[in-house]
Scaffold this active site. Structure first.
Site, mmCIF file in Angstrom:
data_model
loop_
_atom_site.group_PDB
_atom_site.id
_atom_site.type_symbol
_atom_site.label_atom_id
_atom_site.label_comp_id
_atom_site.label_asym_id
_atom_site.label_seq_id
_atom_site.Cartn_x
_atom_site.Cartn_y
_atom_site.Cartn_z
ATOM 1 N N GLU A 84 0.089 21.980 11.775
ATOM 2 C CA GLU A 84 -0.253 21.902 10.363
ATOM 3 C C GLU A 84 -1.743 21.610 10.201
ATOM 4 O OE1 GLU A 84 3.649 20.332 8.045
ATOM 5 O OE2 GLU A 84 2.781 18.918 9.457
ATOM 6 N N CYS A 97 -8.729 19.138 7.445
ATOM 7 C CA CYS A 97 -8.122 18.205 8.387
ATOM 8 C C CYS A 97 -7.505 19.022 9.515
ATOM 9 C CB CYS A 97 -7.071 17.350 7.685
ATOM 10 S SG CYS A 97 -6.307 16.114 8.750
ATOM 11 N N CYS A 104 2.248 14.833 19.276
ATOM 12 C CA CYS A 104 1.398 13.699 19.634
ATOM 13 C C CYS A 104 2.197 12.757 20.531
ATOM 14 C CB CYS A 104 0.931 12.969 18.380
ATOM 15 S SG CYS A 104 -0.178 11.578 18.716
ATOM 16 N N CYS A 108 2.693 5.900 17.516
ATOM 17 C CA CYS A 108 2.427 4.904 16.474
ATOM 18 C C CYS A 108 3.643 4.787 15.555
ATOM 19 C CB CYS A 108 1.184 5.287 15.678
ATOM 20 S SG CYS A 108 -0.324 5.332 16.686
ATOM 21 N N CYS A 111 3.847 6.570 11.857
ATOM 22 C CA CYS A 111 3.333 7.934 11.697
ATOM 23 C C CYS A 111 4.408 8.973 11.998
ATOM 24 C CB CYS A 111 2.141 8.132 12.629
ATOM 25 S SG CYS A 111 1.326 9.737 12.449
ATOM 26 N N CYS A 336 -2.180 10.994 4.726
ATOM 27 C CA CYS A 336 -2.363 10.372 6.044
ATOM 28 C C CYS A 336 -1.021 9.917 6.618
ATOM 29 C CB CYS A 336 -3.281 9.166 5.911
ATOM 30 S SG CYS A 336 -4.993 9.614 5.640
#
Length: 342
Positions: A84, A97, A104, A108, A111, A336
């Site tokens: 994305e 962005c 990933c 975290c 997220c 975010c």
């Protein structure tokens, strides 16, 4: 392809060499396919369609935010992985962005990007293509214009804050940023790299010496709390991360950005605000306070508006430069911490 390779390719299609320059100009604009290259003969466009693709990404889906300021792209790569990318139209320019990895590995807790784990690093060209996709939209969709932006048809800023940890993909990251600077004309000072704190990567950025902005995803002022939220803190403690980040700021002359996602009753108390102030006292930093954006798989809550402003007020009282980040594209899952394959 390099300029020479493109020329050889065109000659191999029984076309004159000058066609390579025409094609290159279209590629530099982000042409999604060959049909838009209207100054090429129709038979050549058909031959090109049969033999090649303009970019290593294909738009699967495009979502527009309700205010028309944010566009999220779902892009398919050549091996069918998906990423994305987000285009944000602002009063100071057009920012993209960029994702640096498919998935990933950082884990975290707040997220969405890490929910499916790491698939692979993105190539330099796959990162460049994300900017060109946005560039093409800006130059062809003239009906959507940001308020007050004098140059609304070009990408002016890059934030490597999409899916992935950029500093785990260092060579492709540096190649991408070099291309953006030399070929797309984007100033180093308008590029920002966000990291959860890969100390060797920060040190390598410092040695590289380009005056890009560095953003540290901190989210806690002490190791105990940060380790609960971010597993990477088991390997790189806050003191080591901050030392490396300050060294980067000293060498480049750029203000260090601190990203701080506020989680209700987790890291938003007055005591933690005081502790964060003490950690950053006397340093040239900007704290971006980010109220948590909802992720259905995560059991957190966003803080109240009063809690957000109280946290900011304590930082300001302690002379810490801070701002509350404006939420962009939450209605299309592009704020975010929300990027993921849904």
């Amino acid at each position: 392809m390099s300029a020479g390779e493109l020329e050889q390719f065109v000659v191999g299609l029984a076309q004159p060499k000058f066609r390579a320059k025409q094609i290159a100009e279209w590629l530099g604009r982000g042409a999604p396919d060959f049909s838009v290259m209207k100054n090429l003969p129709e038979n050549l466009r058909k031959d090109l369609d049969a033999a090649a693709r303009t970019m290593p990404v294909e738009i699967v889906k495009k979502l527009e935010s309700s205010d028309g300021a944010t566009t999220k792209f779902l892009l398919k790569l050549n091996d069918n992985e998906q990423i994305e990318t987000v285009l944000m139209r602002t009063t100071y320019g057009n920012s993209v962005c960029v994702s640096s990895q498919a998935g990933c590995a950082m884990g975290c807790k707040f997220c969405a990007s890490t929910l499916l784990g790491l698939r692979r690093n993105l190539t330099m060209n796959e990162m460049i293509a994300q900017v060109l996709v946005a560039q093409w939209v800006l130059r062809t969709n003239h009906d959507i214009k940001p308020n007050g932006d004098a140059n609304n048809n070009d990408v002016s800023h890059i934030v490597v804050m999409g899916t992935g940890e950029p500093l785990q993909n260092m060579e492709n990251l540096k190649g991408f940023l070099e291309y953006a600077n030399s070929k797309l004309g984007i100033s180093w000072r308008r590029m920002t790299i966000s990291t959860c704190g890969i100390v060797p990567g920060i040190n390598e950025l410092t040695q590289w010496g380009r005056p890009v902005n560095l953003a540290i995803s901190l989210h806690a002022p002490n190791d105990e709390l940060r380790t609960k939220l971010m597993p990477i803190n088991n390997k790189y403690k806050i003191s080591d991360v901050m030392d490396a980040a300050y060294a980067h700021a000293d060498k480049t002359g750029r203000q260090l950005m601190i990203e701080y996602i506020l989680l209700a009753s987790v890291n938003d108390s007055q005591e933690i605000a005081e502790e964060l102030s003490a950690l950053l006292a006397g340093k040239n930093v900007m704290v971006n306070i980010i109220p948590w954006n909802a992720v259905t798989e995560r059991e957190f809550s966003a803080p109240s508006g009063n809690a957000v402003h109280r946290f900011q007020d304590i930082l300001i009282k302690n002379k810490i430069h801070t701002r509350i980040r404006r939420e962009r594209g939450a209605d299309i899952g592009s704020a975010c911490g929300q990027l993921r394959i849904k």
